[in-house]
Scaffold this motif. Sequence first.
Motif, PDB file in Angstrom:
ATOM      1  N   CYS A  68      74.963  23.504  23.253  1.00 38.33           N
ATOM      2  CA  CYS A  68      74.256  24.087  24.410  1.00 38.33           C
ATOM      3  C   CYS A  68      72.785  24.292  24.074  1.00 38.33           C
ATOM      4  O   CYS A  68      71.905  23.999  24.884  1.00 38.33           O
ATOM      5  N   SER A  69      72.528  24.788  22.866  1.00 38.09           N
ATOM      6  CA  SER A  69      71.141  24.997  22.436  1.00 38.09           C
ATOM      7  C   SER A  69      70.396  23.665  22.362  1.00 38.09           C
ATOM      8  O   SER A  69      69.275  23.543  22.861  1.00 38.09           O
ATOM      9  N   SER A  70      71.022  22.660  21.766  1.00 33.00           N
ATOM     10  CA  SER A  70      70.403  21.326  21.681  1.00 33.00           C
ATOM     11  C   SER A  70      70.182  20.746  23.069  1.00 33.00           C
ATOM     12  O   SER A  70      69.148  20.126  23.336  1.00 33.00           O
ATOM     13  N   ASN A  71      71.146  20.948  23.954  1.00 35.19           N
ATOM     14  CA  ASN A  71      71.025  20.436  25.312  1.00 35.19           C
ATOM     15  C   ASN A  71      69.846  21.094  26.030  1.00 35.19           C
ATOM     16  O   ASN A  71      69.089  20.419  26.729  1.00 35.19           O
ATOM     17  N   GLN A  72      69.671  22.401  25.839  1.00 34.99           N
ATOM     18  CA  GLN A  72      68.534  23.090  26.458  1.00 34.99           C
ATOM     19  C   GLN A  72      67.215  22.549  25.923  1.00 34.99           C
ATOM     20  O   GLN A  72      66.262  22.343  26.679  1.00 34.99           O
ATOM     21  N   GLU A  73      67.152  22.313  24.614  1.00 39.50           N
ATOM     22  CA  GLU A  73      65.937  21.753  24.021  1.00 39.50           C
ATOM     23  C   GLU A  73      65.654  20.351  24.573  1.00 39.50           C
ATOM     24  O   GLU A  73      64.501  20.018  24.871  1.00 39.50           O
ATOM     25  N   ARG A  79      61.861  17.593  30.691  1.00 36.65           N
ATOM     26  CA  ARG A  79      60.948  18.123  31.713  1.00 36.65           C
ATOM     27  C   ARG A  79      59.495  17.908  31.308  1.00 36.65           C
ATOM     28  O   ARG A  79      58.649  17.529  32.119  1.00 36.65           O
ATOM     29  N   GLU A  80      59.183  18.115  30.025  1.00 34.02           N
ATOM     30  CA  GLU A  80      57.809  17.916  29.535  1.00 34.02           C
ATOM     31  C   GLU A  80      57.422  16.444  29.631  1.00 34.02           C
ATOM     32  O   GLU A  80      56.308  16.113  30.031  1.00 34.02           O
ATOM     33  N   ASN A  81      58.343  15.552  29.264  1.00 29.15           N
ATOM     34  CA  ASN A  81      58.069  14.115  29.385  1.00 29.15           C
ATOM     35  C   ASN A  81      57.838  13.718  30.833  1.00 29.15           C
ATOM     36  O   ASN A  81      56.948  12.912  31.131  1.00 29.15           O
TER      37      ASN A  81
END
Length: 161
Positions: A68-73, A79-81
Amino acid sequence: MEDVVRGFDSGGVDYITKPFEASIVLARVKSQLALFSTQEELRHANMALRNIQQGLESTVQSRTQALCSSNQELEQALRENERLYNSLKMVAEGLSGVTGESFFSTLTTLMIKTLVAKYASLIRCDDTGSAVELVSCSYDDTVNGWQLCRLKLSHQHLNSG
């Protein structure tokens, strides 16, 4: 026969009728001891399986949290890309049809606006790769406006360093 049924109903696991023979009684007792031993082994195996299951559930839970943490990152990076892609697309669209002397100042200004920056610089080079112009643009909050600086470079500027 009712006594046998009542005996089983109250928790009995076997019965012996009279007259009894010692070898049959011994075989039945051995059978019940083997059954009891097997039941104990099953109880221990079930406890071990419950411990293994709890360990696996704990591992799954921690790995799920890590995923979940990796998915959020990854979602944040995506989103930044997308933001950068859209910014560059806006720069490209803003430069459509711009030529000549205004190209670099327009490019610098668009970069600042679309990338949400306060400062950008470009160095324009000639066909030989030598720097010929520095175009710098910044947004000044105190005067609430854009400031553009163009500096023509010569070999004298570059060698005076």
